[in-house]
Design a protein around this motif. Structure first.
Motif, PDB file in Angstrom:
ATOM      1  N   VAL A 103       0.812  -1.232  -0.048  1.00 26.47           N
ATOM      2  CA  VAL A 103      -0.062  -0.100   0.066  1.00 26.47           C
ATOM      3  C   VAL A 103       0.758   1.366  -0.032  1.00 26.47           C
ATOM      4  N   LEU A 104       2.086   1.066   0.441  1.00 24.21           N
ATOM      5  CA  LEU A 104       3.042   2.320   0.349  1.00 24.21           C
ATOM      6  C   LEU A 104       3.091   2.942  -0.961  1.00 24.21           C
ATOM      7  N   VAL A 105       3.050   2.095  -2.151  1.00 27.17           N
ATOM      8  CA  VAL A 105       3.174   2.884  -3.296  1.00 27.17           C
ATOM      9  C   VAL A 105       1.899   3.764  -3.672  1.00 27.17           C
ATOM     10  N   PRO A 106       0.671   3.306  -3.573  1.00 27.23           N
ATOM     11  CA  PRO A 106      -0.261   4.121  -3.872  1.00 27.23           C
ATOM     12  C   PRO A 106      -0.326   5.427  -2.895  1.00 27.23           C
ATOM     13  N   LEU A 107      -0.005   4.937  -1.733  1.00 26.81           N
ATOM     14  CA  LEU A 107      -0.080   5.948  -0.700  1.00 26.81           C
ATOM     15  C   LEU A 107       0.994   7.159  -0.800  1.00 26.81           C
ATOM     16  N   GLU A 108       2.076   6.683  -1.317  1.00 25.01           N
ATOM     17  CA  GLU A 108       3.260   7.547  -1.827  1.00 25.01           C
ATOM     18  C   GLU A 108       2.767   8.734  -2.777  1.00 25.01           C
ATOM     19  N   GLY A 109       2.046   7.939  -3.718  1.00 27.37           N
ATOM     20  CA  GLY A 109       1.616   8.896  -4.784  1.00 27.37           C
ATOM     21  C   GLY A 109       0.759  10.063  -4.437  1.00 27.37           C
ATOM     22  N   LEU A 110      -0.211   9.545  -3.494  1.00 30.73           N
ATOM     23  CA  LEU A 110      -1.260  10.550  -3.087  1.00 30.73           C
ATOM     24  C   LEU A 110      -0.208  11.683  -2.212  1.00 30.73           C
ATOM     25  N   ILE A 111       0.743  11.303  -1.219  1.00 33.27           N
ATOM     26  CA  ILE A 111       1.697  11.928  -0.587  1.00 33.27           C
ATOM     27  C   ILE A 111       2.381  13.117  -1.521  1.00 33.27           C
ATOM     28  N   GLU A 112       2.848  12.295  -2.620  1.00 28.91           N
ATOM     29  CA  GLU A 112       3.625  13.500  -3.301  1.00 28.91           C
ATOM     30  C   GLU A 112       2.597  14.324  -3.973  1.00 28.91           C
TER      31      GLU A 112
END
Lengths: 137, 137
Positions: A103-112
DNA sequence: CGGGATCCTGCAAGATACTG
DNA sequence: CAGTATCTTGCAGGATCCCG
């Protein structure tokens, strides 16, 4: 920039069925990601495995109650694993599971996106509030 | 699968400063994305521009109050634009702004993760609940 | 140390009614 | 049609105390 065909299809289907908001996997996940602490706990655990009190210190303004609750739900969903060391006093460690890592992948997308867009959002708000104020006067 | 170096750096920095949860752009965005209706409204608007009553019909179980409020915040943040046609009775349309369009990308990432992971999460929950039940007995 | 149990409160959000 | 205004309530979440 357009949505993938698959997503628009799913959306159309959802709308045809009237957006059954109860039994919706997306809603299910969004609710959890969106709650106050879940994302933050996941991020902290992405750095390294943490013990309970480490997490508590790392996230200062979370109460023990909320930390426990957040960890329980994450464990229940299979995103983190919990390991108890039978020392005394007991020591408990939490780590991301493979699912939690994923889930880190989509989460990182949102954070960026958030970081990239923050300035623009702030400007938009100032403009909106200024117009709002002018209207009120 | 690992986080980007940039993100881990930001995380480390955030932790050093004690996760100032008040003035946090990420928290700011997450709170909004995570609330009950925002993401859904964005998705519906991603299909096409909608009028107020179209949105209301498209999302059956939202109240007018919540719909208005959600739209206002999205407008304030500059994610959607609002256009009033001076007909009578009045007609108001809502559309995604470029900024609003841009959030579709990370949003779609999260949705796809949700759909892909939903089965696994459900299984994890069943396992957890079964173990929980066994322990209680 | 790592929680659980309880109590209490503020606020998110539903219901209802009214308006330009 | 597209909202506002008001009232009301459920429950998320903080504070506190306890326990193995």
């Amino acid at each position: 920039m357009a949505l993938s065909a698959a997503l628009t299809d799913r959306l159309a289907e959802l709308q045809n069925r009237g957006f059954d908001t109860q039994d919706c996997p997306v809603r299910d996940v969004m609710d959890r990601v969106g709650d106050k602490w879940t994302a933050l706990v996941i991020l902290v655990l992405s750095i390294k495995t943490h013990r309970f009190s480490e997490l508590h210190r790392g996230i200062p303004d979370i109460s023990k109650r909320m930390l426990t609750q957040t960890l329980r739900e994450l464990e229940r969903d299979g995103l983190i694993t919990r390991h108890v060391y039978p020392t005394k006093p007991p020591s408990v460690s939490y780590a991301l599971s493979p699912l939690g890592q994923s889930v880190l992948v989509p989460l990182e997308g949102l954070i960026e996106w958030a970081q990239k867009s923050h300035a623009g959002i702030r400007r938009a708000r100032e403009r909106y509030d200024a117009a709002d104020l002018a209207k009120a006067a």
